[in-house]
Write a protein that holds these residues in place. Sequence first.
Motif, PDB file in Angstrom:
ATOM      1  N   HIS A   1      63.435  31.996  76.632  1.00  0.00           N
ATOM      2  CA  HIS A   1      64.332  32.303  75.527  1.00  0.00           C
ATOM      3  C   HIS A   1      65.730  31.790  75.867  1.00  0.00           C
ATOM      4  CE1 HIS A   1      61.636  35.979  74.402  1.00  0.00           C
ATOM      5  NE2 HIS A   1      61.182  34.849  73.891  1.00  0.00           N
ATOM      6  N   ALA A   2      66.423  31.271  74.875  1.00  0.00           N
ATOM      7  CA  ALA A   2      67.792  30.792  75.081  1.00  0.00           C
ATOM      8  C   ALA A   2      68.744  31.978  75.029  1.00  0.00           C
ATOM      9  CB  ALA A   2      68.143  29.749  74.036  1.00  0.00           C
TER      10      ALA A   2
ATOM     11  N   GLY B   1      68.860  31.769  71.183  1.00  0.00           N
ATOM     12  CA  GLY B   1      69.487  30.610  70.560  1.00  0.00           C
ATOM     13  C   GLY B   1      70.533  30.927  69.523  1.00  0.00           C
ATOM     14  N   ASN B   2      70.604  32.175  69.070  1.00  0.00           N
ATOM     15  CA  ASN B   2      71.620  32.571  68.102  1.00  0.00           C
ATOM     16  C   ASN B   2      72.930  32.888  68.817  1.00  0.00           C
ATOM     17  OD1 ASN B   2      69.943  32.446  65.799  1.00  0.00           O
ATOM     18  ND2 ASN B   2      69.157  34.514  66.173  1.00  0.00           N
TER      19      ASN B   2
ATOM     20  N   LYS C   1      64.579  28.541  71.986  1.00  0.00           N
ATOM     21  CA  LYS C   1      64.168  28.439  73.390  1.00  0.00           C
ATOM     22  C   LYS C   1      64.875  27.280  74.079  1.00  0.00           C
ATOM     23  CE  LYS C   1      59.669  30.724  73.202  1.00  0.00           C
ATOM     24  NZ  LYS C   1      58.228  30.625  73.563  1.00  0.00           N
ATOM     25  N   ILE C   2      64.786  27.277  75.398  1.00  0.00           N
ATOM     26  CA  ILE C   2      65.363  26.195  76.188  1.00  0.00           C
ATOM     27  C   ILE C   2      64.350  25.056  76.235  1.00  0.00           C
ATOM     28  CG2 ILE C   2      66.175  25.532  78.485  1.00  0.00           C
ATOM     29  CD1 ILE C   2      67.089  28.487  78.817  1.00  0.00           C
TER      30      ILE C   2
ATOM     31  N   ILE D   1      67.755  30.406  83.270  1.00  0.00           N
ATOM     32  CA  ILE D   1      67.904  29.192  82.459  1.00  0.00           C
ATOM     33  C   ILE D   1      66.849  28.214  82.952  1.00  0.00           C
ATOM     34  CG2 ILE D   1      69.427  27.257  81.896  1.00  0.00           C
ATOM     35  CD1 ILE D   1      71.778  29.185  81.980  1.00  0.00           C
ATOM     36  N   ALA D   2      65.708  28.235  82.260  1.00  0.00           N
ATOM     37  CA  ALA D   2      64.550  27.439  82.639  1.00  0.00           C
ATOM     38  C   ALA D   2      63.840  26.984  81.369  1.00  0.00           C
ATOM     39  CB  ALA D   2      63.604  28.254  83.523  1.00  0.00           C
TER      40      ALA D   2
END
Length: 506
Positions: free
Chosen positions: A439-440, A485-486, A68-69, A434-435
């Motif tokens: 999820h990244a 994130g991957n 995650k961000i 993008i917050a």
Amino acid sequence: MASVLLWRVLPLLALLASFLLFFYVQNSSKLSHKECSLLPHQSYWITSKRIVTPQGVISGAVEIRGGKIASIVKEEDGRGNSKVGHIVDYGEAVVMPGLIDVHAHLDDPGRAEWEGFPSGTKAAAAGGITTLVDMPLNNFPSTVSQETLKLKIEAAEERIYVDIGFWGGLVPENAFNSSILEGLLNAGVLGLKSFMCPSGINDFPMTNASHIKEGLSILAKYRRPLLVHAEIQQESESHLELKDGSHDPRSYSTYLQTRPPSWEEAAIRELVTLTKETRTGGLAEGAQLHIVHLSDSSSSLDLIKEAKSSGDSITVETCPHYLAFSAEEIQDGDTRFKCAPPIRDAANNEKLWKALLEGHIDMLSSDHSPTLPELKMLDDGNFLKAWGGISSLQFVLPVTWSYGRKYGITLEQLALWWSERPAKFAGQELKGAIAVGNHADIVIWEPDVEFELNDGYPVYLKHPSISAYMGTKLSGRVLATFVRGNLVYKEGKHAPAACGVPILAK
């Protein structure tokens, strides 16, 4: 005595062995981070001079932790030097929320030779798409019940490189059976899809207004959308003229006459009589009707605008191929361009762009609809018999950017059309921006880098030859794609394992 004791212990030992085997299999099936990502780190920073956030484009850094961000730091905040850990610096490349494509046909299970989850999601990752929502038809059997949804989920397990959600089908056989529809919705489909004209798939027949009305009433309880292919066949003069055999089936204009704008207008005129019930206090309040792949920018669009202004819960998408191409430039026999509704003339194309820029069209989708090259009839060139569908999944980001630059589109608008609004539409609160806490899901790309889609360009679609985009020159090269994130794609290479997550509504 010993033999009696052994006789009693053996079943317990067998049970213990079975448990240990089950435990081993369950845990061994879980893929490691090393297999899921080309980046060995689970906590790291992404830095860039151009990061697209809901608050605008910033220069700074995004902290990723546990998929995650975790934080976003502006360069001018003076906290840039506080970054601890691995840093991936992308310089001037754009860091943007991953694209969410709410309209794709991956044909799995049952017709994986047309595309399939592995090749389709590899192509998506290479194009910066981090989430897909798969349509309920072109796979076999069509996804019209809890049981058929289970088949699709099983087919996706450990075979998808990006996250995938699923639409269910609204068809005559389930429209008046609330237990089947509710079973399908309870099993996790994100909404329903129906056709108002023949779909071309035998086990996915068309619906009428009464079926759609029933579907909306069920969806209201779940607050999920109904997506509709809005064309109703009209026995127009132009359609009847084709029966005398005087028109060349290799000519695109011949095909264009068979599906005039009046088909879209007739369907949407009928639909907006139903969407009145989605207004506050209406019988279908909570439901949302969504027009897929709008092609007609005239009367059809006017009807949608009027319904929106009246408070109806109605949204609409169009697709890059309607924005990139025009009927005048499609060559005789080039059936790669056949789709339904059809690509119309240049004046229509201009009006679609205007509607998108003014906010009347809500979002974009690919409507990736591949098939076998022989069904596209590339050699024969018969537009009337060829399979209709544009193969496009890997190219939608550079296509939208390349053709939109002359209209002055911005990075923020791209993120709005391809990420933020599709995420909200599909009920994905942790995606689309993008917050912090999301999820990244991130795409890294270079807007000014040009490339040619030729035989030497790495294309991951199963059948690149059927794509109408092959042979074009585009701007906007995708460098990397992160999903939860991957790092699943990096400059021509994918992660060793397919670790995308099937998304089910709750």
